[in-house]
Write a protein that holds these residues in place. Structure first.
Motif, short mmCIF file in Angstrom:
data_model
loop_
_atom_site.label_atom_id
_atom_site.label_comp_id
_atom_site.label_asym_id
_atom_site.label_seq_id
_atom_site.Cartn_x
_atom_site.Cartn_y
_atom_site.Cartn_z
N MET A 97 0.82 -1.21 0.00
CA MET A 97 0.00 0.00 0.00
C MET A 97 0.86 1.26 0.00
O MET A 97 0.48 2.28 -0.58
CB MET A 97 -0.91 0.00 1.23
CG MET A 97 -2.25 -0.70 0.97
SD MET A 97 -2.99 -1.37 2.46
CE MET A 97 -3.03 0.03 3.52
N ILE A 98 2.00 1.20 0.66
CA ILE A 98 2.88 2.36 0.69
C ILE A 98 3.80 2.38 -0.53
O ILE A 98 4.06 3.42 -1.12
CB ILE A 98 3.71 2.37 2.00
CG1 ILE A 98 2.76 2.51 3.20
CG2 ILE A 98 4.73 3.49 2.00
CD1 ILE A 98 3.42 2.23 4.53
N MET A 102 4.41 5.06 -4.22
CA MET A 102 5.76 5.62 -4.32
C MET A 102 6.39 5.23 -5.65
O MET A 102 6.96 6.06 -6.36
CB MET A 102 6.63 5.14 -3.15
CG MET A 102 6.27 5.76 -1.82
SD MET A 102 7.28 5.10 -0.48
CE MET A 102 8.82 5.99 -0.75
N VAL A 121 15.44 6.34 -2.54
CA VAL A 121 14.65 5.28 -1.91
C VAL A 121 15.53 4.10 -1.53
O VAL A 121 15.35 3.47 -0.49
CB VAL A 121 13.51 4.83 -2.86
CG1 VAL A 121 12.86 3.57 -2.35
CG2 VAL A 121 12.48 5.93 -3.01
N PRO A 124 18.83 4.02 1.95
CA PRO A 124 18.80 3.46 3.30
C PRO A 124 19.12 1.96 3.34
O PRO A 124 19.62 1.45 4.33
CB PRO A 124 17.36 3.70 3.78
CG PRO A 124 16.86 4.80 2.92
CD PRO A 124 17.54 4.65 1.61
N PHE A 129 21.23 -2.63 8.72
CA PHE A 129 19.88 -3.09 9.05
C PHE A 129 19.61 -2.94 10.55
O PHE A 129 18.59 -2.41 10.97
CB PHE A 129 19.81 -4.56 8.63
CG PHE A 129 18.50 -5.23 8.91
CD1 PHE A 129 17.43 -5.06 8.05
CD2 PHE A 129 18.35 -6.05 10.01
CE1 PHE A 129 16.23 -5.70 8.29
CE2 PHE A 129 17.15 -6.70 10.25
CZ PHE A 129 16.09 -6.51 9.38
N ARG A 132 19.10 0.59 11.54
CA ARG A 132 17.79 1.11 11.14
C ARG A 132 16.71 0.66 12.11
O ARG A 132 15.81 1.42 12.44
CB ARG A 132 17.47 0.66 9.71
CG ARG A 132 18.15 1.53 8.66
CD ARG A 132 17.80 1.09 7.27
NE ARG A 132 18.45 -0.18 6.94
CZ ARG A 132 17.99 -1.03 6.05
NH1 ARG A 132 16.86 -0.78 5.43
NH2 ARG A 132 18.65 -2.14 5.79
N ALA A 135 17.15 2.60 15.35
CA ALA A 135 16.66 3.97 15.26
C ALA A 135 15.20 4.06 15.69
O ALA A 135 14.80 5.03 16.34
CB ALA A 135 16.83 4.51 13.85
N TRP A 136 14.44 3.03 15.38
CA TRP A 136 13.02 3.06 15.74
C TRP A 136 12.80 2.87 17.24
O TRP A 136 11.82 3.35 17.78
CB TRP A 136 12.22 2.02 14.95
CG TRP A 136 11.86 2.55 13.60
CD1 TRP A 136 12.46 2.26 12.41
CD2 TRP A 136 10.84 3.52 13.30
NE1 TRP A 136 11.88 2.97 11.40
CE2 TRP A 136 10.88 3.75 11.91
CE3 TRP A 136 9.91 4.21 14.06
CZ2 TRP A 136 10.02 4.64 11.27
CZ3 TRP A 136 9.04 5.10 13.43
CH2 TRP A 136 9.10 5.30 12.05
N ILE A 171 5.86 -1.48 11.71
CA ILE A 171 6.66 -0.32 11.29
C ILE A 171 8.06 -0.79 10.87
O ILE A 171 8.56 -0.44 9.81
CB ILE A 171 6.76 0.72 12.43
CG1 ILE A 171 5.43 1.45 12.54
CG2 ILE A 171 7.89 1.71 12.15
CD1 ILE A 171 5.48 2.68 13.41
N VAL A 174 7.96 -2.81 7.48
CA VAL A 174 7.74 -1.96 6.30
C VAL A 174 8.97 -1.10 6.05
O VAL A 174 9.45 -0.97 4.92
CB VAL A 174 6.49 -1.07 6.49
CG1 VAL A 174 6.35 -0.08 5.34
CG2 VAL A 174 5.24 -1.94 6.59
N PHE A 175 9.52 -0.55 7.12
CA PHE A 175 10.68 0.32 7.02
C PHE A 175 11.87 -0.42 6.40
O PHE A 175 12.56 0.11 5.54
CB PHE A 175 11.02 0.79 8.44
CG PHE A 175 12.19 1.72 8.52
CD1 PHE A 175 12.13 2.98 7.95
CD2 PHE A 175 13.33 1.36 9.21
CE1 PHE A 175 13.19 3.85 8.04
CE2 PHE A 175 14.40 2.21 9.30
CZ PHE A 175 14.34 3.47 8.72
N LEU A 178 10.74 -2.11 2.55
CA LEU A 178 10.12 -1.29 1.50
C LEU A 178 10.91 -1.29 0.18
O LEU A 178 10.31 -1.42 -0.89
CB LEU A 178 9.91 0.14 2.02
CG LEU A 178 8.96 1.01 1.21
CD1 LEU A 178 7.59 0.38 1.12
CD2 LEU A 178 8.84 2.40 1.83
N VAL A 232 8.67 -13.43 2.21
CA VAL A 232 9.58 -14.53 2.53
C VAL A 232 10.55 -14.19 3.67
O VAL A 232 10.61 -14.91 4.66
CB VAL A 232 10.31 -15.03 1.26
CG1 VAL A 232 11.45 -15.95 1.61
CG2 VAL A 232 9.33 -15.73 0.35
N VAL A 239 15.37 -10.27 13.99
CA VAL A 239 15.83 -9.03 14.62
C VAL A 239 14.67 -8.07 14.93
O VAL A 239 14.59 -7.54 16.04
CB VAL A 239 16.86 -8.31 13.72
CG1 VAL A 239 17.28 -6.99 14.32
CG2 VAL A 239 18.08 -9.20 13.51
#
Lengths: 299, 269
Positions: A97-98, A102, A121, A124, A129, A132, A135-136, A171, A174-175, A178, A232, A239
């Motif tokens: 969906m995101i 894009m 895009v 990142p 990994f 990233r 960071a969240w 989150i 998807v992050f 993506l 997959v 992680v």
């Protein structure tokens, strides 16, 4: 055989990687099957041999399905397994969906903009990994940026529980995944012939109708490839649920990790691994059938 | 045709979603306060503490060694596999070959890690090699994972280029090996370079496979980060994260610069 390479070079370039793959890709999978039939045992190696000698010196088959019975009988494994499939499916849907709009926006951007945008895009993807995901944690925890901002704005009176929830896992998924969704979608949408859409509009279709009737069906192979590339790795992910999901979010990759590193039960980990493999064969085979059918329609 | 407003807005939001978390980490790494939520002033003290932490330095050294060795091994094997896929005709076991080459790409990391560990343990029992696990076993595991990526990159390059030069060289009497080293190899060099870089980054980034295949003396940087992150946010990790992002940005910038100078494209497609 190509006219420009000799049989000798041929043999070396084929044999070397082939041998490597047999030893380090095929054989390990056979060993997983083998160990999953063994039993935990204190010592080195920490599992029992499948063939043992009995008192008379005869070979005795000692393999057992006990690990599979344990995995099938204990609801912990089944719950984790179903939960992984569900979380991976939702994450894939969210990424689609995101990612679709894009990819569409990049594919329809002016020619000179496409490469820089795609680069932005994918950038990142080249950074760690783990970092990233980390960071969240900083953003989602009770004293993190999101909660501080919400408190400061007066939208909430006490910090929301964001970290260690399924929401945080979505989150993270998807992050991190993506780019895998975006790249095949972009490759497909970029090649899409704009004159088809113009033709549809000339024939009276509204832009929305043209989008659903022309763009979306033509993008299907990209959608399948993208979904597969996200689903997959998401099923077996360790992680993200470990760091963002906390103890409440159970996923099969985490269960396997804990069986191995905490319980040190190698045979049960191997049986869990077989279960994960089973979960992946089905979507991959389905996607291949769908792709083949699509290719059949096209020709 | 122009993109509608909605996809464009999604693109901007999506890019913000991809970049904001990392930017926040970079900014907090210069915060003097131990508490990430409170800004008490600009400081580089966490970088100082990071560089006096022997554990992280040792893990970083291990990671760099593993990444360089496994990337080189993966590039060699992957280039061969790429040649096989793009240039060699049918041979016995081609389907098996292609299937095996795809396995590391589709297998979850936990399974790749566990299966390779079982292989190393079994091999040690039977042949006495590898005696214990460490840098060597991680290198083999990472090379197996990365060779598939290299193979696909090299294959894409080979399929995209014309065979005219190679055939001309062969017509002019160059023996096959000479054709390969003097014509084919230089032509696919950018792909080989890109493959090496990707393999290096994959290795540097891997936590799961390394955790399964490492020994007690071979902690890699992701393993050190992971055990620290499990205990919560730490200002030292913020500093380390900033350095990692900066170094990958530097590497990518360099690669992009080289690629653009050669007149190539940044991204395929």
């Amino acid at each position: 055989m190509s006219a420009t390479t000799s049989p000798a070079i041929h043999r070396v370039t084929t044999g070397l990687p082939f041998l490597w793959l047999i030893v380090f890709a095929a054989l390990p999978l056979v060993l997983i099957v083998k160990i999953s039939l063994a039993q935990m045992h204190l010592g080195v190696p920490p599992y029992t041999p499948l063939l043992g000698l009995d008192d008379a010196g005869e070979n005795l088959w000692r393999g057992t399905l006990a690990n599979y019975r344990l995995v099938a009988g204990d609801s912990l494994y089944l719950d984790a397994y179903l939960n992984s499939l569900r979380i991976a499916a939702i994450s894939t849907a969210l990424a689609l969906m995101i990612g679709f709009p894009m990819a569409y926006a990049i594919a329809r951007a002016p020619l000179g903009w496409r490469t820089p945008l795609l680069f932005l895009v994918l950038l990142p993807f080249w950074t760690s990994f783990l970092i990233r995901v980390y960071a969240w944690i900083g953003l989602l925890r009770p004293t993190g940026l999101i909660n501080s901002t919400l408190l400061w704005l007066g939208l909430v009176t006490e910090p929301l529980k964001l970290l260690n929830t399924e929401f945080a896992v979505f989150i993270g998924m998807v992050f991190c995944y993506l780019p895998y969704m975006l790249l095949p979608l972009y490759a497909r949408l970029e090649k899409l012939d704009a004159s088809l859409i113009e033709a549809a509009m000339d024939l009276g279709a509204t832009p929305t109708l043209a989008f659903w009737r022309i763009t979306v069906p033509l993008a299907v192979p990209g959608v399948i490839a993208g979904c597969l590339l996200v689903f997959v790795p998401a099923v077996g992910e360790f992680v993200i649920p470990e760091l963002l999901g906390g103890a409440d979010v159970l996923m099969i990759g985490k269960v396997l990790w804990n069986e191995f590193f905490t319980n040190r039960d190698w045979p049960v980990s191997a049986a869990v691994a077989m279960l994960v493999l089973l979960a992946l064969v089905v979507p991959i085979a389905t996607a291949q059938v769908l792709m083949a059918r699509k290719a059949g329609e096209a020709s | 045709m122009k993109a509608g407003r909605i996809p464009f807005a999604m693109l901007v939001i999506g890019l913000a979603f991809l970049y904001v978390p990392t930017i926040v980490v970079i900014v907090t790494s210069f915060n003097d306060s131990r508490l990430a939520g409170v800004w008490t002033g600009f400081s580089v003290r966490w970088y100082g503490e990071l560089f006096s932490d022997r554990q992280f330095l040792g893990a970083a050294a291990n990671s760099l060694i593993v990444a360089a060795l496994s990337a080189s091994l993966a590039t060699g094997l992957g280039t061969c596999a790429g040649l096989v896929m793009a240039r060699h005709g049918p041979f016995l076991g081609r389907t098996t070959f292609l299937g095996l080459l795809a396995t590391p790409l589709v297998l979850p990391e936990v399974i790749t890690g566990l299966s390779l560990l079982l292989l190393f343990v079994t091999a040690e029992q039977l042949f006495g090699w590898p005696s214990g696990r460490g840098i060597g076993t991680i290198v083999v595991a990472h090379a197996t994972l990365a060779m598939s990526y290299v193979a696909y990159i090299v294959q894409a390059r080979l399929q995209g280029m014309s065979r005219d030069c190679e055939e001309a060289a062969a017509d002019l009497g160059a023996p096959p090996l000479k054709v390969f080293t003097a014509v084919t190899l230089p032509l696919i060099m950018p792909a080989i370079g890109a493959g090496w870089l990707l393999a290096f980054v994959l290795s540097l980034d891997d936590l799961v496979i390394a955790s399964f295949t490492s020994g007690p003396q071979s902690t890699t940087l992701p393993m050190a980060i992971f055990s620290s992150v499990r205990l919560g946010i730490s200002p030292k990790i913020n500093a380390l994260a900033t350095l990692l992002v900066a170094s990958s940005a530097l590497c990518l910038g360099l690669a992009a610069w080289v690629q653009l100078r050669r007149g190539g494209k940044l991204v395929p497609g």
